[in-house]
Motif scaffolding. Sequence first.
Motif, mmCIF file in Angstrom:
data_model
loop_
_atom_site.group_PDB
_atom_site.id
_atom_site.type_symbol
_atom_site.label_atom_id
_atom_site.label_comp_id
_atom_site.label_asym_id
_atom_site.label_seq_id
_atom_site.Cartn_x
_atom_site.Cartn_y
_atom_site.Cartn_z
ATOM 1 N N ALA A 27 53.837 42.424 37.387
ATOM 2 C CA ALA A 27 53.031 41.709 38.560
ATOM 3 C C ALA A 27 53.458 42.541 39.782
ATOM 4 C CB ALA A 27 53.606 40.420 38.818
ATOM 5 N N PHE A 28 52.180 42.953 40.385
ATOM 6 C CA PHE A 28 52.391 43.779 41.383
ATOM 7 C C PHE A 28 51.396 43.148 42.605
ATOM 8 C CE2 PHE A 28 49.713 45.580 38.244
ATOM 9 C CZ PHE A 28 48.551 45.848 38.897
ATOM 10 N N LEU A 40 48.679 40.618 41.356
ATOM 11 C CA LEU A 40 47.993 40.698 40.019
ATOM 12 C C LEU A 40 49.067 40.871 38.789
ATOM 13 C CD1 LEU A 40 45.596 43.611 40.822
ATOM 14 C CD2 LEU A 40 45.168 41.239 40.845
ATOM 15 N N VAL A 41 48.852 39.811 37.745
ATOM 16 C CA VAL A 41 49.669 39.605 36.669
ATOM 17 C C VAL A 41 49.149 40.162 35.543
ATOM 18 C CG1 VAL A 41 51.389 38.059 35.667
ATOM 19 C CG2 VAL A 41 50.763 37.512 38.180
ATOM 20 N N ILE A 42 49.852 41.253 34.869
ATOM 21 C CA ILE A 42 49.029 41.635 33.989
ATOM 22 C C ILE A 42 50.088 41.739 32.557
ATOM 23 C CG2 ILE A 42 47.595 43.219 35.393
ATOM 24 C CD1 ILE A 42 49.327 45.476 34.385
ATOM 25 N N ALA A 68 55.442 33.921 33.546
ATOM 26 C CA ALA A 68 55.713 34.712 34.906
ATOM 27 C C ALA A 68 54.973 34.251 35.955
ATOM 28 C CB ALA A 68 55.161 36.176 34.520
ATOM 29 N N ILE A 69 53.886 33.902 36.066
ATOM 30 C CA ILE A 69 53.091 33.383 37.256
ATOM 31 C C ILE A 69 53.855 32.347 37.763
ATOM 32 C CG2 ILE A 69 51.073 31.931 37.903
ATOM 33 C CD1 ILE A 69 49.413 33.922 35.720
ATOM 34 N N ASN A 70 54.509 31.442 37.063
ATOM 35 C CA ASN A 70 54.977 30.113 37.604
ATOM 36 C C ASN A 70 56.469 30.259 38.376
ATOM 37 O OD1 ASN A 70 57.684 28.010 36.832
ATOM 38 N ND2 ASN A 70 55.640 26.941 37.411
ATOM 39 N N HIS A 101 43.812 40.543 33.636
ATOM 40 C CA HIS A 101 44.780 40.538 34.638
ATOM 41 C C HIS A 101 44.334 39.124 35.575
ATOM 42 C CE1 HIS A 101 41.243 42.536 36.546
ATOM 43 N NE2 HIS A 101 41.482 42.153 37.627
ATOM 44 N N PHE A 102 45.366 38.552 36.175
ATOM 45 C CA PHE A 102 45.451 37.217 36.661
ATOM 46 C C PHE A 102 45.688 37.428 38.026
ATOM 47 C CE2 PHE A 102 45.967 36.738 32.211
ATOM 48 C CZ PHE A 102 45.068 35.689 31.948
#
Length: 115
Positions: A27-28, A40-42, A68-70, A101-102
């Motif tokens: 994530a960056f 961005l989470v990939i 990871a997003i959490n 990507h999210f």
Amino acid sequence: MSDCLFCKIVNKEIPATIVYEDNYVVAFNDISPQAPKHVLVIPKKHIASFDHLTEEDNKEIIPYVFTAINKIAKDLDISEEGYRVVNNCGKMGGQTVGHIHFHLLGGRQLMWPPG
């Protein structure tokens, strides 16, 4: 994928401000943020888009992405007030990089519909 921008970030060939990394996810910070907090989470595995997810990806990779997003939302102190998670799929959906990507957005009041 040797020509994939996000794969190059995963492989540390292109610099990025990484805010989270584990065995499956990177994530960056977005280089063109649309909110005070925009990450961005990939997955590290190259998957072209949401349409290209396999059953195995759905079982083994996507749960790690959302875990990871959490964690990232908590680390960024946006989990209490709220945030948005967005996935753009395909050209008409607004996807500009061919690697799933999210977008994790927060830190301000987000409007609906997004546009």
